[in-house]
Enzyme design. Structure first.
Site, PDB file in Angstrom:
ATOM      1  N   LYS B  78      -7.038   3.234   9.469  1.00  0.00           N
ATOM      2  CA  LYS B  78      -5.948   2.371   8.073  1.00  0.00           C
ATOM      3  C   LYS B  78      -4.184   2.593   9.266  1.00  0.00           C
ATOM      4  CE  LYS B  78      -2.911   2.902   4.004  1.00  0.00           C
ATOM      5  NZ  LYS B  78      -2.698   3.749   2.711  1.00  0.00           N
ATOM      6  N   SER B 158      -3.654   0.725  -1.435  1.00  0.00           N
ATOM      7  CA  SER B 158      -3.114   0.246  -0.286  1.00  0.00           C
ATOM      8  C   SER B 158      -3.876  -0.462   1.157  1.00  0.00           C
ATOM      9  CB  SER B 158      -1.882   1.175   0.467  1.00  0.00           C
ATOM     10  OG  SER B 158      -2.440   2.035   0.558  1.00  0.00           O
ATOM     11  N   SER B 182      -4.801   4.714  -3.666  1.00  0.00           N
ATOM     12  CA  SER B 182      -4.721   3.493  -2.393  1.00  0.00           C
ATOM     13  C   SER B 182      -6.263   3.371  -1.463  1.00  0.00           C
ATOM     14  CB  SER B 182      -3.721   3.272  -2.067  1.00  0.00           C
ATOM     15  OG  SER B 182      -2.999   3.059  -2.722  1.00  0.00           O
TER      16      SER B 182
END
Lengths: 95, 493
Positions: B78, B158, B182
């Site tokens: 990420k 997210s 997330s």
């Protein structure tokens, strides 16, 4: 509590975010929606409840007070948008 | 699709050690899959060259009979984890041009174990969102579509780049971060496994901070076993994060026996929310039936402050974010927009660099922390956290883990929730409690909605009880059977 465009202007100034005049009403409406949602907490009795200030029950660890890193100005300044003679540069602050 | 990208992380590891294929072949197959999957917009930065170099080095170590726990296994990260020498954006214009000179602890541990970096994955700007629609690099598209319907859907957020990449077979596993859901919500939206560990289990050093008392890094994978393997390397004490807990890291993979006989599983009545899709309720009952059949005892529990969790979160998270994001000032890194004075330069930089959702949250955070409001908002929210954590402490006196749905709905279409911030926030209604209480929580793919989209079940455990949580998740995974994979429509696009 309700936020008006003047309040948005004030908190945007506190947050150092430029918000143009024509954006103030839109932000005020969005902020009021969120504040209206969180307002429900006002009805919960919490006087006797301790605040939870961390995600983990852990005393802050101690360490020896000694220098363990440093002396690398090139690494520190590598991403600076403006630099001069080993320092960051900013607009003139002192007349 | 190459057979090598269809392997689980555990199968790939075992195949490398048995010399059935090389790390270079394995990485090259993933690099090709990533190139073919650009319509998904899962990656912000691809690092194919670095990956192939690392794979060649891994092959040498494997050839000498050496190598770490993840030797030669290609992963994606990420884009909230700082990676030395590789641009790190947090999905924001304000980090334009930023190339970290240091490595996050979690990624450093992965590379030290021999893992290969394929690239950096898309996310909501500063991890603020549930759909990746707030990324300045555009929205990530879910590899899943509704049956007979090509409408593009979000991959959650997210960590939406991570979920899409894992579900589409673009990497063997990915890192995510979870502040309010997330990791788990995007995992549920894409039919994969996502684990938010206990607060303090993984170091936060070198992860771009959103809400420091809630943020945790965790693995996103196609199987529970793969999540156990990755967590074993990601977790551990780090003196560079003062909230990192100095507790030993158990062998999570060895804990996967699938034996849940005698365990007590709580079902919280407060998680039956208004407007929940009937198929979510059906899925939940299915999960209960599976665990009961496997020998667990089901116990109804009460978490009475649950409905206060989301509003408390939307005080704590923006307050901490407004403080954390003060560092983006146009002086030390990232974007600078000139101004006549120092304050003007700050305001111009932050006005141009932050997107709408981030500004909104900084403004809310600034407001609730501003003079005269601290007690009414932030302090009150911290007290609510105590009540929510107390609910769990009481429940865990009677049960070993708690079973809930992960999300109130399957994946939604782009733009469907973007007009109303509060509607978007409701995605986190089942996940946010674990962050507030600091507890580990795991989402496991457990079924499909009537429209064919994957759905997830969530298990919440006691703090630092990830081994047991993963084992219960393993039992659920076995009961649910092999998770279906999405049709690879993007390869024809």
């Amino acid at each position: 509590m309700s936020v008006d465009p003047e309040t948005v202007k004030r908190i945007a100034r506190l947050a150092r975010i430029r918000v143009d005049q024509d954006e103030l009403a839109g932000f005020a409406a969005e902020l009021n929606g969120i504040l209206g949602f969180i307002e429900q907490l006002a009805s919960v009795p919490v006087d006797q409840v301790p605040a939870m200030t961390s995600g983990v029950d852990l005393a802050l660890p101690w360490r020896a007070d000694q220098v363990t890193d440093g002396g690398n100005p090139e690494i520190v300044l590598a991403n600076a948008p403006g630099r001069m003679e080993g320092f960051y540069t900013v607009p003139k602050v002192v007349e | 699709m190459s057979a090598l990208t269809a392997l689980t992380l555990a199968e790939a590891r075992d195949g490398l050690h048995a010399r059935q294929f090389s790390a270079t072949e394995l990485t090259a197959a993933h690099v090709a899959a990533i190139e073919a999957a650009r319509p998904l917009n899962a990656f912000i930065t691809e690092t194919a060259e670095r990956a192939l170099d690392a794979a060649a080095a891994a092959d040498q170590r494997l050839g000498r009979g050496e190598g770490g726990a993840l030797e030669g296994l290609p992963l994606a990260i990420k884009d909230l984890f700082c990676t030395r020498g590789v641009a790190t954006t947090a999905g924001s214009r304000i980090l334009d041009g930023f190339v970290p000179t240091y490595e996050s602890t979690v990624t450093a541990r992965l590379w030290a174990a021999g893992a290969v970096l394929l690239g950096k994955l898309n996310l909501d700007e500063f991890a603020m969102g549930s759909s990746t629609e707030s990324s300045c690099f555009g929205t990530t598209i879910n590899p899943w579509r509704r049956a007979g319907d090509a409408t593009p859907l979000v991959a959650g957020g997210s960590s939406g780049g991570s979920s899409a990449a894992v579900a589409a077979g673009l990497c063997l596993g990915a890192t995510g971060t979870d502040t309010g859901g997330s990791i788990r919500q995007p995992a549920a939206f894409t039919g994969i496994v996502g684990l938010k560990p206990s607060y303090g289990r993984c170091s936060r050093f070198g992860i771009v901070a959103f809400a420091s008392s809630l943020d945790q890094a965790g693995p996103m994978t196609r199987t529970v076993r793969d999540a156990a393997i990755l967590l074993g390397t990601m977790a551990g004490h780090d003196p560079q994060d003062s909230t990192s807990v100095p507790a030993p890291v158990p062998d999570y993979e060895a804990a996967l026996t699938g034996d849940v006989r005698g365990l007590r599983i709580g079902v919280p009545r407060e998680y039956r929310v208004d407007g929940m899709a009937p198929e979510i309720e059906t899925l939940w009952q299915q999960g209960v039936a599976w665990l009961k059949a496997a020998g667990a005892t089901i116990v109804e529990v009460s978490l009475p402050h649950t409905h206060h969790a989301l509003p408390a979160y939307y005080i704590v998270a923006p307050a901490e974010a407004s403080s954390n994001l003060a560092r983006y000032d146009g002086v030390r890194f990232g974007l600078r927009v000139p101004g006549g004075t120092l304050d003007e330069m700050y305001e111009n930089t932050r006005g141009a660099g932050f997107g709408r959702e981030v500004k909104r949250r900084i403004l809310i955070g600034t407001y609730v922390l501003s003079h005269g409001y601290y007690d009414a908002y932030y302090l009150r929210a911290q007290k609510l956290r105590s009540l929510i954590a107390g609910d769990f402490a009481q429940a865990f006196a009677a049960v070993d883990a708690i079973l809930t749905p992960t999300t109130p709905s399957p994946a939604f279409a782009l733009g469907e929730n973007s007009d109303d911030p509060v509607a978007m926030y409701l995605n986190d209604v089942f996940t946010v409690t674990a962050n507030l209480a600091g507890l580990p929580a795991l989402s496991v793919p457990a079924g499909r909605a009537a429209n064919g989209l994957p759905l997830g079940l969530q298990l919440i455990g006691r703090a630092f009880d990830e081994a047991r949580l993963l084992n219960i998740g393993y039992a659920l995974e076995q009961a649910a059977g092999p998770a279906p994979k999405p049709a690879r429509w993007w390869e024809a696009a």
